[in-house]
Design a protein around this motif. Sequence first.
Motif, PDB file in Angstrom:
ATOM      1  N   SER A  13       0.829  -1.204   0.000  1.00  0.00           N
ATOM      2  CA  SER A  13       0.000   0.000   0.000  1.00  0.00           C
ATOM      3  C   SER A  13       0.864   1.255   0.000  1.00  0.00           C
ATOM      4  CB  SER A  13      -0.917  -0.013   1.224  1.00  0.00           C
ATOM      5  OG  SER A  13      -1.747   1.129   1.242  1.00  0.00           O
ATOM      6  N   LYS A  14       1.904   1.265   0.820  1.00  0.00           N
ATOM      7  CA  LYS A  14       2.803   2.425   0.896  1.00  0.00           C
ATOM      8  C   LYS A  14       3.549   2.628  -0.418  1.00  0.00           C
ATOM      9  CE  LYS A  14       3.569   2.251   5.897  1.00  0.00           C
ATOM     10  NZ  LYS A  14       4.560   1.969   6.977  1.00  0.00           N
ATOM     11  N   LEU A  15       3.980   1.542  -1.036  1.00  0.00           N
ATOM     12  CA  LEU A  15       4.709   1.655  -2.307  1.00  0.00           C
ATOM     13  C   LEU A  15       3.831   2.285  -3.381  1.00  0.00           C
ATOM     14  CD1 LEU A  15       6.689  -1.728  -2.491  1.00  0.00           C
ATOM     15  CD2 LEU A  15       7.595   0.560  -2.037  1.00  0.00           C
ATOM     16  N   LEU A  16       2.555   1.918  -3.399  1.00  0.00           N
ATOM     17  CA  LEU A  16       1.629   2.500  -4.374  1.00  0.00           C
ATOM     18  C   LEU A  16       1.423   3.987  -4.104  1.00  0.00           C
ATOM     19  CD1 LEU A  16      -1.080  -0.304  -4.634  1.00  0.00           C
ATOM     20  CD2 LEU A  16       0.440   0.465  -6.468  1.00  0.00           C
ATOM     21  N   LEU A  17       1.259   4.342  -2.829  1.00  0.00           N
ATOM     22  CA  LEU A  17       1.057   5.743  -2.479  1.00  0.00           C
ATOM     23  C   LEU A  17       2.300   6.580  -2.771  1.00  0.00           C
ATOM     24  CD1 LEU A  17      -0.966   5.690   0.873  1.00  0.00           C
ATOM     25  CD2 LEU A  17      -1.694   6.580  -1.344  1.00  0.00           C
ATOM     26  N   TYR A  18       3.478   6.068  -2.431  1.00  0.00           N
ATOM     27  CA  TYR A  18       4.719   6.796  -2.700  1.00  0.00           C
ATOM     28  C   TYR A  18       4.919   6.991  -4.203  1.00  0.00           C
ATOM     29  CZ  TYR A  18       5.977   5.876   2.198  1.00  0.00           C
ATOM     30  OH  TYR A  18       5.999   5.831   3.566  1.00  0.00           O
ATOM     31  N   SER A  19       4.591   5.958  -4.978  1.00  0.00           N
ATOM     32  CA  SER A  19       4.729   6.054  -6.433  1.00  0.00           C
ATOM     33  C   SER A  19       3.793   7.126  -6.989  1.00  0.00           C
ATOM     34  CB  SER A  19       4.428   4.699  -7.083  1.00  0.00           C
ATOM     35  OG  SER A  19       5.335   3.700  -6.641  1.00  0.00           O
ATOM     36  N   ALA A  20       2.562   7.171  -6.458  1.00  0.00           N
ATOM     37  CA  ALA A  20       1.598   8.184  -6.902  1.00  0.00           C
ATOM     38  C   ALA A  20       2.078   9.581  -6.529  1.00  0.00           C
ATOM     39  CB  ALA A  20       0.225   7.910  -6.291  1.00  0.00           C
ATOM     40  N   MET A  21       2.668   9.711  -5.344  1.00  0.00           N
ATOM     41  CA  MET A  21       3.177  11.010  -4.897  1.00  0.00           C
ATOM     42  C   MET A  21       4.288  11.516  -5.811  1.00  0.00           C
ATOM     43  SD  MET A  21       3.183  10.380  -0.756  1.00  0.00           S
ATOM     44  CE  MET A  21       4.083  11.903  -0.418  1.00  0.00           C
ATOM     45  N   VAL A  22       5.128  10.604  -6.289  1.00  0.00           N
ATOM     46  CA  VAL A  22       6.206  10.981  -7.208  1.00  0.00           C
ATOM     47  C   VAL A  22       5.634  11.569  -8.493  1.00  0.00           C
ATOM     48  CG1 VAL A  22       8.064  10.074  -8.669  1.00  0.00           C
ATOM     49  CG2 VAL A  22       7.886   9.337  -6.289  1.00  0.00           C
ATOM     50  N   MET A  23       4.489  11.037  -8.929  1.00  0.00           N
ATOM     51  CA  MET A  23       3.873  11.516 -10.161  1.00  0.00           C
ATOM     52  C   MET A  23       3.314  12.924 -10.044  1.00  0.00           C
ATOM     53  SD  MET A  23       4.383   9.265 -12.436  1.00  0.00           S
ATOM     54  CE  MET A  23       5.938   8.902 -11.613  1.00  0.00           C
ATOM     55  N   PHE A  24       3.198  13.418  -8.812  1.00  0.00           N
ATOM     56  CA  PHE A  24       2.769  14.800  -8.630  1.00  0.00           C
ATOM     57  C   PHE A  24       3.864  15.787  -9.049  1.00  0.00           C
ATOM     58  CE2 PHE A  24      -0.698  13.154  -6.021  1.00  0.00           C
ATOM     59  CZ  PHE A  24      -1.706  14.066  -6.304  1.00  0.00           C
ATOM     60  N   ILE A  25       5.104  15.325  -9.100  1.00  0.00           N
ATOM     61  CA  ILE A  25       6.214  16.212  -9.479  1.00  0.00           C
ATOM     62  C   ILE A  25       6.039  16.737 -10.905  1.00  0.00           C
ATOM     63  CG2 ILE A  25       8.706  16.376  -9.856  1.00  0.00           C
ATOM     64  CD1 ILE A  25       9.061  14.373  -7.565  1.00  0.00           C
ATOM     65  N   PRO A  26       5.899  15.845 -11.929  1.00  0.00           N
ATOM     66  CA  PRO A  26       5.667  16.382 -13.279  1.00  0.00           C
ATOM     67  C   PRO A  26       4.355  17.147 -13.398  1.00  0.00           C
ATOM     68  CG  PRO A  26       5.374  13.998 -13.253  1.00  0.00           C
ATOM     69  CD  PRO A  26       6.004  14.375 -11.945  1.00  0.00           C
ATOM     70  N   TYR A  27       3.343  16.744 -12.615  1.00  0.00           N
ATOM     71  CA  TYR A  27       2.061  17.452 -12.657  1.00  0.00           C
ATOM     72  C   TYR A  27       2.239  18.897 -12.183  1.00  0.00           C
ATOM     73  CZ  TYR A  27      -2.852  18.577 -11.894  1.00  0.00           C
ATOM     74  OH  TYR A  27      -4.092  19.165 -11.926  1.00  0.00           O
ATOM     75  N   ILE A  28       2.930  19.075 -11.086  1.00  0.00           N
ATOM     76  CA  ILE A  28       3.171  20.421 -10.545  1.00  0.00           C
ATOM     77  C   ILE A  28       4.036  21.238 -11.502  1.00  0.00           C
ATOM     78  CG2 ILE A  28       4.291  21.712  -8.684  1.00  0.00           C
ATOM     79  CD1 ILE A  28       3.467  19.416  -6.804  1.00  0.00           C
ATOM     80  N   ILE A  29       5.034  20.594 -12.096  1.00  0.00           N
ATOM     81  CA  ILE A  29       5.895  21.288 -13.068  1.00  0.00           C
ATOM     82  C   ILE A  29       5.058  21.795 -14.242  1.00  0.00           C
ATOM     83  CG2 ILE A  29       7.725  20.957 -14.792  1.00  0.00           C
ATOM     84  CD1 ILE A  29       9.088  19.076 -12.809  1.00  0.00           C
ATOM     85  N   SER A  30       4.133  20.958 -14.710  1.00  0.00           N
ATOM     86  CA  SER A  30       3.297  21.355 -15.854  1.00  0.00           C
ATOM     87  C   SER A  30       2.415  22.553 -15.508  1.00  0.00           C
ATOM     88  CB  SER A  30       2.430  20.174 -16.310  1.00  0.00           C
ATOM     89  OG  SER A  30       1.452  19.850 -15.336  1.00  0.00           O
ATOM     90  N   ILE A  31       1.954  22.597 -14.265  1.00  0.00           N
ATOM     91  CA  ILE A  31       1.106  23.705 -13.833  1.00  0.00           C
ATOM     92  C   ILE A  31       1.931  24.983 -13.674  1.00  0.00           C
ATOM     93  CG2 ILE A  31      -0.398  24.590 -12.012  1.00  0.00           C
ATOM     94  CD1 ILE A  31      -1.630  22.328 -13.655  1.00  0.00           C
ATOM     95  N   ILE A  32       3.076  24.875 -13.005  1.00  0.00           N
ATOM     96  CA  ILE A  32       3.921  26.048 -12.750  1.00  0.00           C
ATOM     97  C   ILE A  32       4.422  26.673 -14.047  1.00  0.00           C
ATOM     98  CG2 ILE A  32       6.132  26.813 -11.770  1.00  0.00           C
ATOM     99  CD1 ILE A  32       5.725  24.805  -9.527  1.00  0.00           C
ATOM    100  N   THR A  33       4.789  25.835 -15.008  1.00  0.00           N
ATOM    101  CA  THR A  33       5.336  26.332 -16.271  1.00  0.00           C
ATOM    102  C   THR A  33       4.255  26.651 -17.303  1.00  0.00           C
ATOM    103  OG1 THR A  33       5.594  24.080 -17.153  1.00  0.00           O
ATOM    104  CG2 THR A  33       7.465  25.016 -15.938  1.00  0.00           C
ATOM    105  N   ASN A  34       2.982  26.418 -16.936  1.00  0.00           N
ATOM    106  CA  ASN A  34       1.866  26.633 -17.868  1.00  0.00           C
ATOM    107  C   ASN A  34       2.159  25.923 -19.191  1.00  0.00           C
ATOM    108  OD1 ASN A  34      -0.577  27.590 -18.780  1.00  0.00           O
ATOM    109  ND2 ASN A  34       0.205  29.602 -19.381  1.00  0.00           N
ATOM    110  N   GLU A  35       2.461  24.663 -19.078  1.00  0.00           N
ATOM    111  CA  GLU A  35       2.959  23.869 -20.201  1.00  0.00           C
ATOM    112  C   GLU A  35       2.005  23.822 -21.390  1.00  0.00           C
ATOM    113  OE1 GLU A  35       3.436  19.956 -22.391  1.00  0.00           O
ATOM    114  OE2 GLU A  35       1.961  20.335 -20.808  1.00  0.00           O
TER     115      GLU A  35
END
Length: 221
Positions: A13-35
């Motif tokens: 369960s933790k591995l799945l949650l940690y993996s999902a949290m990592v995917m927030f990095i490109p998501y946040i980058i896309s928002i900040i840079t108005n990709e």
Amino acid sequence: MRKKEDQMQDKESKLLLYSAMVMFIPYIISIITNETATAWCVHMFNDINTPFWNAFFAYATHLGDGLVLIPLLFILLWLKREYWSVLVMASAIHGIIVYVVKEQILKGTEFALRPAGLHGHDAFHQILNHHLHTIDTFPSGHTTTAFVVGGMIILMLPNWKGIILGIGYGAIIAISRMYLAQHFLVDVSAGAIVGLLTVWFSWTVAKRKNWLRLKPWEKIS
């Protein structure tokens, strides 16, 4: 024995949650840079445009088709049959989420426009006659499905190897969607988050309902 099994399930369960949290990095980058305004990430991949990568990503992208979940179910029934309920649930839930967001919430809005719909077909290379779709961009359905598969891989191999294989599988499909100019970075990163969290949710429900001990041919007593 039961305590050890519970600890193992908590680890998954933790591995799945940690993996999902990592995917927030490109998501946040896309928002900040108005990709979406410049499609810089789409261009970064689409502009490579070499014969090898054209062929590779043109075929690899089909590994994100919903049909790949069918052979995966049979693989699970062979290797980890107790996880069949997780895959069935995750397949249904992620499909519903993608449909509702694309067809009910964002349909007809600017947020539904794909790269070619927002910037025009001439702004991108058309790879091996792959049609450049213009609408229904968020989230990427192929990427969401790919990360459902990736999440199931992490469940089957709850260690660093499983994480590399699971995230790697999903990442290839995500990159292919941008290489083919079908989706923005925000679309594929959101798809990755939805896919992994869907597996985590399905895993949590199946664990609490004790469905992990059921076989498809057994009746619930």
